[in-house]
Design a protein around this motif. Structure first.
Motif, short mmCIF file in Angstrom:
data_model
loop_
_atom_site.label_atom_id
_atom_site.label_comp_id
_atom_site.label_asym_id
_atom_site.label_seq_id
_atom_site.Cartn_x
_atom_site.Cartn_y
_atom_site.Cartn_z
N LEU A 189 0.83 -1.20 0.00
CA LEU A 189 0.00 0.00 0.00
C LEU A 189 0.87 1.25 0.00
O LEU A 189 2.01 1.23 0.48
N PRO A 190 0.37 2.37 -0.54
CA PRO A 190 1.14 3.62 -0.50
C PRO A 190 1.49 4.01 0.94
O PRO A 190 0.68 3.81 1.86
N LEU A 191 2.67 4.57 1.10
CA LEU A 191 3.16 4.97 2.41
C LEU A 191 3.11 6.49 2.53
O LEU A 191 3.64 7.20 1.67
N VAL A 192 2.46 6.99 3.59
CA VAL A 192 2.39 8.43 3.83
C VAL A 192 3.02 8.75 5.17
O VAL A 192 2.97 7.95 6.11
N LEU A 193 3.65 9.91 5.23
CA LEU A 193 4.33 10.36 6.44
C LEU A 193 3.89 11.77 6.78
O LEU A 193 3.45 12.52 5.91
N GLY A 194 4.08 12.13 8.04
CA GLY A 194 3.82 13.50 8.45
C GLY A 194 2.47 13.68 9.12
O GLY A 194 1.54 12.90 8.93
N GLN A 195 2.41 14.75 9.91
CA GLN A 195 1.17 15.06 10.61
C GLN A 195 0.06 15.42 9.62
O GLN A 195 0.26 16.23 8.73
N GLY A 196 -1.11 14.82 9.80
CA GLY A 196 -2.24 15.09 8.92
C GLY A 196 -2.19 14.35 7.60
O GLY A 196 -3.08 14.51 6.76
N ALA A 197 -1.15 13.51 7.40
CA ALA A 197 -1.01 12.78 6.13
C ALA A 197 -2.15 11.79 5.95
O ALA A 197 -2.56 11.50 4.82
#
Length: 308
Positions: A189-197
């Motif tokens: 699955l796509p990986l997202v980082l960061g606050q609110g991602a």
């Protein structure tokens, strides 16, 4: 003259007239009981056969039930009574579950304490199922006399959201957290980082619409200041996208790749945030070689008496 002896309402009018003056008569139901007991005592009403045996059986049964309850086995007694009534839950049909095990469903419903189909609280059972991580919706139906039908609708993982400690959470397209990553099959699955991602992840499908092939090279999407994305490619390069106009920015990057193979060069980051220019940051090795080449060029021109 004659006396009227007709009966009305279950008692003899002559009996009422025979009561002494000033004496209070018993209520009508009590008079019937008293009359029956009096008839049994005087022998006018014969005692039914086996009455003593019936009374003895009832007495000992009551004593047995009381002993079972005192010994803490009342639940077993109630279970036996429910089974004899024919409404015990003997068949449980579960459908729609892929990631949710049947054991988890049964443990959530706690049917050991509610084995009666009639006594099962549907709303409470549904609420217990909705507390399971994967369950988005649940439908429970009673099919008499002894079947419970459960239909589940599970959540669909859309992306992985990496936390500051490195742990990965599976999220839906809406951004709701499903739970921690437990199986390797979801690592694609796509990986997202960061606050609110997690809340902005729904935009990933439209982020590279002008160059969808690039998505195959993306390792992660990082949310910056809750406004825009940085894209991390499989070769370590970072593509900094603008807050708005991402389609035009990606189109410019695609043009550079087609004409100059920019994504294959030793570049650490490409900044597309400005409309009128593209900023490029070299990798440390490429920067060191460039500085050495510039220094060599300066020496070459100096030897020729050319001032730079």
């Amino acid at each position: 003259m004659f006396a009227m002896t007709g009966k009305q309402g279950g008692y003899d009018r002559t009996e009422r007239s025979a009561a002494p003056d000033g004496a209070r008569s018993l209520p009508r139901p009590a008079r019937r009981v008293a009359r029956s007991l009096s008839n049994l005592a005087t022998g006018r009403t014969p005692i039914p056969r086996h009455l003593g045996s019936v009374v003895a059986v009832v007495f000992f049964a009551a004593c047995g039930v009381n002993a079972v309850m005192v010994a803490g086995n009342g639940e077993q007694l109630s279970r036996a009574a429910i089974e004899l009534s024919g409404f015990s839950i003997d068949d449980i049909q579960i459908s729609g579950n892929v990631e949710t095990s049947e054991i988890a469903v049964l443990q959530s419903l706690d049917l050991d304490t509610s084995i009666s189909l009639h006594g099962l609280d549907i709303d409470r059972a549904r609420g217990q199922l909705l507390n399971l991580p994967w369950v988005a919706d649940a439908d429970i139906r009673k099919i008499y006399p002894n079947t419970l039908k459960i239909s589940l609708k599970e959540r669909k993982p859309y992306a992985l959201w990496q936390q500051e400690d490195g742990s990965l959470l599976m999220i839906e397209e809406s951004g709701n957290v499903i739970g921690a990553l437990t199986e390797a099959k979801f690592r694609r699955l796509p990986l997202v980082l960061g606050q609110g991602a997690n809340l902005a992840a729904k935009d990933l499908d439209s982020l590279l619409t002008s160059w969808p092939e690039l998505s195959n090279r993306v390792r992660a999407y990082k949310r910056i200041d809750g406004r825009r994305w940085d894209i991390y490619l499989d070769n370590g390069m970072i593509v900094k996208l603008p807050e708005t106009g991402t389609d035009a920015a990606v189109a410019r990057l695609k043009s550079l790749e087609e004409t100059r193979q920019i994504l294959e060069r030793e570049i650490a980051a490409i900044d597309l945030r400005l409309d009128d220019r593209i900023a490029i940051q070299l990798t440390p090795d490429a920067l060191e070689r460039r500085d050495a080449e510039v220094e060599q060029l300066k020496k070459s021109f100096k030897n020729k008496g050319v001032r730079l």
